[in-house]
Design an enzyme around this catalytic site. Structure first.
Site, PDB file in Angstrom:
ATOM      1  N   ARG A 131       0.853  -1.181   0.000  1.00 11.82           N
ATOM      2  CA  ARG A 131       0.000   0.000   0.000  1.00 11.82           C
ATOM      3  C   ARG A 131       0.894   1.238   0.000  1.00 11.82           C
ATOM      4  O   ARG A 131       1.949   1.262   0.649  1.00 11.82           O
ATOM      5  CB  ARG A 131      -0.896   0.013   1.233  1.00 11.82           C
ATOM      6  CG  ARG A 131      -1.887   1.173   1.271  1.00 11.82           C
ATOM      7  CD  ARG A 131      -2.672   1.166   2.574  1.00 11.82           C
ATOM      8  NE  ARG A 131      -3.644   2.253   2.631  1.00 11.82           N
ATOM      9  CZ  ARG A 131      -4.364   2.566   3.707  1.00 11.82           C
ATOM     10  NH1 ARG A 131      -4.212   1.859   4.822  1.00 11.82           N
ATOM     11  NH2 ARG A 131      -5.219   3.564   3.668  1.00 11.82           N
ATOM     12  N   HIS A 132       0.489   2.255  -0.725  1.00 16.73           N
ATOM     13  CA  HIS A 132       1.266   3.492  -0.766  1.00 16.73           C
ATOM     14  C   HIS A 132       1.486   4.041   0.647  1.00 16.73           C
ATOM     15  O   HIS A 132       0.700   3.784   1.567  1.00 16.73           O
ATOM     16  CB  HIS A 132       0.549   4.550  -1.615  1.00 16.73           C
ATOM     17  CG  HIS A 132      -0.782   4.976  -1.049  1.00 16.73           C
ATOM     18  ND1 HIS A 132      -0.912   5.884  -0.015  1.00 16.73           N
ATOM     19  CD2 HIS A 132      -2.035   4.584  -1.360  1.00 16.73           C
ATOM     20  CE1 HIS A 132      -2.182   6.048   0.266  1.00 16.73           C
ATOM     21  NE2 HIS A 132      -2.903   5.269  -0.527  1.00 16.73           N
ATOM     22  N   GLY A 133       2.532   4.810   0.806  1.00 15.73           N
ATOM     23  CA  GLY A 133       2.797   5.450   2.089  1.00 15.73           C
ATOM     24  C   GLY A 133       1.724   6.470   2.435  1.00 15.73           C
ATOM     25  O   GLY A 133       0.917   6.882   1.584  1.00 15.73           O
ATOM     26  N   GLN A 134       1.727   6.881   3.652  1.00 14.73           N
ATOM     27  CA  GLN A 134       0.692   7.778   4.174  1.00 14.73           C
ATOM     28  C   GLN A 134       0.726   9.149   3.501  1.00 14.73           C
ATOM     29  O   GLN A 134       1.773   9.652   3.110  1.00 14.73           O
ATOM     30  CB  GLN A 134       0.905   7.933   5.674  1.00 14.73           C
ATOM     31  CG  GLN A 134      -0.225   8.574   6.425  1.00 14.73           C
ATOM     32  CD  GLN A 134       0.066   8.591   7.914  1.00 14.73           C
ATOM     33  OE1 GLN A 134       0.778   9.454   8.397  1.00 14.73           O
ATOM     34  NE2 GLN A 134      -0.462   7.614   8.631  1.00 14.73           N
ATOM     35  N   THR A 135      -0.465   9.748   3.379  1.00 15.42           N
ATOM     36  CA  THR A 135      -0.619  11.126   2.915  1.00 15.42           C
ATOM     37  C   THR A 135      -1.303  11.924   4.018  1.00 15.42           C
ATOM     38  O   THR A 135      -1.784  11.372   5.005  1.00 15.42           O
ATOM     39  CB  THR A 135      -1.477  11.207   1.635  1.00 15.42           C
ATOM     40  OG1 THR A 135      -2.843  10.873   1.975  1.00 15.42           O
ATOM     41  CG2 THR A 135      -0.974  10.246   0.565  1.00 15.42           C
ATOM     42  N   ASN A 165      -4.842  10.714   4.795  1.00 16.26           N
ATOM     43  CA  ASN A 165      -4.986   9.537   5.655  1.00 16.26           C
ATOM     44  C   ASN A 165      -5.045   9.934   7.119  1.00 16.26           C
ATOM     45  O   ASN A 165      -5.772   9.340   7.912  1.00 16.26           O
ATOM     46  CB  ASN A 165      -3.818   8.573   5.441  1.00 16.26           C
ATOM     47  CG  ASN A 165      -3.809   7.937   4.072  1.00 16.26           C
ATOM     48  OD1 ASN A 165      -2.832   8.048   3.345  1.00 16.26           O
ATOM     49  ND2 ASN A 165      -4.890   7.261   3.711  1.00 16.26           N
ATOM     50  N   ARG A 168       0.815   9.024  -5.376  1.00 18.21           N
ATOM     51  CA  ARG A 168       1.207   8.417  -4.101  1.00 18.21           C
ATOM     52  C   ARG A 168       1.643   6.967  -4.283  1.00 18.21           C
ATOM     53  O   ARG A 168       2.507   6.474  -3.565  1.00 18.21           O
ATOM     54  CB  ARG A 168       0.078   8.530  -3.080  1.00 18.21           C
ATOM     55  CG  ARG A 168      -1.273   7.925  -3.469  1.00 18.21           C
ATOM     56  CD  ARG A 168      -2.320   8.335  -2.464  1.00 18.21           C
ATOM     57  NE  ARG A 168      -3.646   7.769  -2.679  1.00 18.21           N
ATOM     58  CZ  ARG A 168      -4.606   8.333  -3.412  1.00 18.21           C
ATOM     59  NH1 ARG A 168      -4.355   9.460  -4.052  1.00 18.21           N
ATOM     60  NH2 ARG A 168      -5.798   7.771  -3.516  1.00 18.21           N
ATOM     61  N   GLU A 170      -7.732   4.003  -6.941  1.00 18.35           N
ATOM     62  CA  GLU A 170      -8.713   3.882  -5.864  1.00 18.35           C
ATOM     63  C   GLU A 170     -10.075   4.363  -6.349  1.00 18.35           C
ATOM     64  O   GLU A 170     -10.194   5.040  -7.380  1.00 18.35           O
ATOM     65  CB  GLU A 170      -8.234   4.708  -4.651  1.00 18.35           C
ATOM     66  CG  GLU A 170      -9.072   4.567  -3.391  1.00 18.35           C
ATOM     67  CD  GLU A 170      -9.145   3.132  -2.876  1.00 18.35           C
ATOM     68  OE1 GLU A 170      -9.893   2.331  -3.503  1.00 18.35           O
ATOM     69  OE2 GLU A 170      -8.506   2.815  -1.867  1.00 18.35           O
TER      70      GLU A 170
END
Length: 202
Positions: free
Chosen positions: A7-11, A14, A57, A80
């Site tokens: 899963r992509h890193g946090q933004t 999030n 992302r 998404e």
């Protein structure tokens, strides 16, 4: 054939807890750090193929995980869900301002559509199509897939022969990796949310 799901890193979205899917945000400093940790866990893996969504992302995370110059295969089906008018809004505001739409979503999320957004049924169809096609690859290689919570959880449920609603059983971490093997069409979940250095089995 082995698949590594990340899963992509946090933004920042999030952290704030708003709905967002199609909004194209970059990683936060924390998200960059998370992706670099995943890169360390997977540093011993030579990926023959890296597949990402169109969103930055996802691609930014992949660039931190794979060696510089590695080719990224972009698949828009891994984007998404597009939440339309709900993008970047907190559920409490949506519930207050669009109560009928919110209630339809709460009552039947598989058949409801966010205001101005993408129907979940369309989202599920495109993700499942991508999962089916990717799973039929003939190359005996390790494949990295970097995408989003909804996409990865539905992809995993599809491969494991589970119904759509089973996707909620798989909360992917931003700082972890998941490993799935396809052994002649038989899927095996090896690791879920791994946070240690991957050791290839002999």
């Amino acid at each position: 054939m082995r698949f590594f799901l990340v899963r992509h890193g946090q933004t920042t979205a999030n952290v704030s807890g708003v709905f967002y899917g199609s909004t194209d945000l970059s990683l936060s400093p924390q998200g960059i750090g998370q992706s670099r940790r995943v890169a360390g866990y997977l540093s011993g893996v030579s990926f023959g193929r890296t597949i990402v969504s169109q969103l930055q992302r996802s691609q930014q995370t992949a660039r931190l995980v794979v060696p510089a110059g590695a080719e990224l295969h972009v698949d828009s089906r891994l984007n998404e869900l597009d939440f339309g008018e709900w993008e970047m809004r907190h559920f409490s505001d949506i519930e207050k301002e669009s109560p009928a739409s919110w209630q339809r979503w709460m009552d039947d999320w598989q058949n409801a559509t966010p205001d101005g957004g993408e129907a979940f049924s369309h989202f599920a169809a495109r993700v499942r199509q991508a999962a089916d096609e990717t799973g039929k690859q003939r190359e005996n290689t390790d494949t990295l897939i970097v995408a989003h919570q909804g996409v990865l959880s539905l992809m995993l449920a599809t491969w494991l022969g589970m119904p759509v609603e089973a996707m909620w059983h798989f909360p992917f971490g931003h700082d972890a990796y998941t490993v799935v093997d396809n052994q002649a069409g038989f899927w095996v979940l090896r690791v879920f949310n791994g946070r240690s250095v991957w050791q290839t089995e002999e």
